[in-house]
Write an enzyme that holds these catalytic residues in place. Structure first.
Site, mmCIF file in Angstrom:
data_model
loop_
_atom_site.group_PDB
_atom_site.id
_atom_site.type_symbol
_atom_site.label_atom_id
_atom_site.label_comp_id
_atom_site.label_asym_id
_atom_site.label_seq_id
_atom_site.Cartn_x
_atom_site.Cartn_y
_atom_site.Cartn_z
ATOM 1 C CB CYS A 1 -3.197 -1.064 5.685
ATOM 2 S SG CYS A 1 -2.176 -0.564 6.790
ATOM 3 C CE LYS B 1 -6.768 0.431 4.709
ATOM 4 N NZ LYS B 1 -5.653 1.826 4.735
ATOM 5 C CD GLU C 1 -2.402 1.220 2.763
ATOM 6 O OE1 GLU C 1 -3.504 1.719 2.747
ATOM 7 O OE2 GLU C 1 -1.524 0.674 3.750
#
Length: 338
Positions: free
Chosen positions: A163, A130, A61
């Site tokens: 993440c 995300k 990322e």
């Protein structure tokens, strides 16, 4: 399970993955973004040169945009923009699959934190936004495309999360429930998250009988320090291979999705992803298949609420300098078709 010496001894059923601990950039102009794109393109070539048996190279990322959290329109990307075109061409030229991160322009709101899996013919095979931005630090629009999976190299089935997504066990469970035997996790995390990073990578693997391959940005941009910490975990939760803090190192490992599939079918004890939906099958035929979890029922009904909800201090981005939002969540259509 052994890592095949980082894929140097590739088995007939192996999938060799490289995790690129990319040095942390800090672009603020279109020209700087393009220069960083060319660096990533060069790393794709390096991956192929350094390990001819590598099937997939994964970039963290923020690998193009760094950790500035800038939403400036001039450095946002699009699926048909020059940065994505260059990344796709690199995969095609070097006959390797790639996983890439972009901050994606969104005309209806804040940019999306998006990622792509591209095959060795340069075609986009998976596109993900995300779901769980790292609030209150990140300004990105919450993802609205669910958690897709795709057929990967050499018979694998891939899922991709980003993440902070990996801190929610439901994310990894959804990946596995939809058939993923390998889950990729890309991140920009810094050192304070190191312990949480490791234990969630392991628990996400073990509780779902799934192999995980996870990598962060690495090094310093003069303000922030990302940690690298590439990590491969087997489906029993054991660490297969891991990196440290050396920027631009590609950490490789051979994964075996065939053994994941074997375990999911043949394990009795700790076949948790099956047993989750078949509680107590020794006592009752097929196991109990109800939903005893209050939070799941409430979330589905749009009524998720904690007992301490009214006492939560941080409920918007003001503590990190962002204005209080006025918009309600509304999905943004995507032009991409599978």
């Amino acid at each position: 399970m052994a890592s095949g010496l980082g894929g140097l001894n590739k088995s007939p059923n192996g999938v060799v993955i490289g995790l690129a601990q990319l040095a942390l950039p800090d672009p603020h102009t279109r020209e700087a973004l393009w220069a960083q794109t060319q660096k990533v393109v060069g790393m794709v070539a390096k991956a192929r040169r350094s390990n001819p048996g590598m099937d997939l190279i994964v970039f963290p990322e923020y690998s193009l945009h760094g950790l500035s959290m800038s939403t400036a329109p001039e450095i946002m990307c699009s699926l048909d923009g020059p940065e994505v075109v260059a990344l796709r061409e690199a995969c095609k030229e070097h006959r390797i699959w790639g996983c890439f991160s972009i901050m994606e322009a969104n005309p209806q709101g804040n940019p999306f934190n998006s990622s792509l899996i591209v095959d060795d013919l340069g075609e986009i095979r998976l596109y993900y936004r995300k779901l769980h931005p790292w609030v209150p630090v990140e300004p990105w629009e919450p993802g609205d495309l669910g958690i897709p999976v795709c057929d990967g190299p050499r018979g694998s089935t891939l899922a991709l999360i980003i993440c902070h997504d990996g801190m929610f066990p439901e994310m990894a469970r959804e990946c596995a429930y939809k058939g993923a035997d390998i889950m990729l996790r890309t991140a920009g995390y810094t050192a304070p998250i190191r312990h949480s990073w490791k234990i969630t990578n392991q628990s996400n693997a073990f509780t779902n009988l799934m192999q995980t391959a996870s990598v962060c940005m690495c090094g310093s941009d003069g303000t922030f320090d990302s940690m690298g910490e590439a990590m491969f975990v087997d489906f029993d939760g054991t660490i297969m291979a891991e990196g440290g803090g050396r920027a631009d190192e590609i950490v490789c490992c051979e994964l075996r999705p065939d053994l994941v599939r074997e375990a999911r079918v043949h394990w009795g004890v700790e076949n948790n992803i099956y047993q989750f939906g078949h509680r107590g099958y020794v006592a009752v035929k097929g196991g109990a298949r109800d939903c005893p979890y209050t939070y799941m029922r409430d979330l589905t009904a749009g009524q998720y609420r904690l007992p301490w909800e009214n006492d939560v201090v941080h409920t918007d981005g003001r503590s990190c300098g962002f204005a209080t939002p006025e918009r309600e969540f509304k999905p943004t259509p995507s032009s991409w078709k599978e």
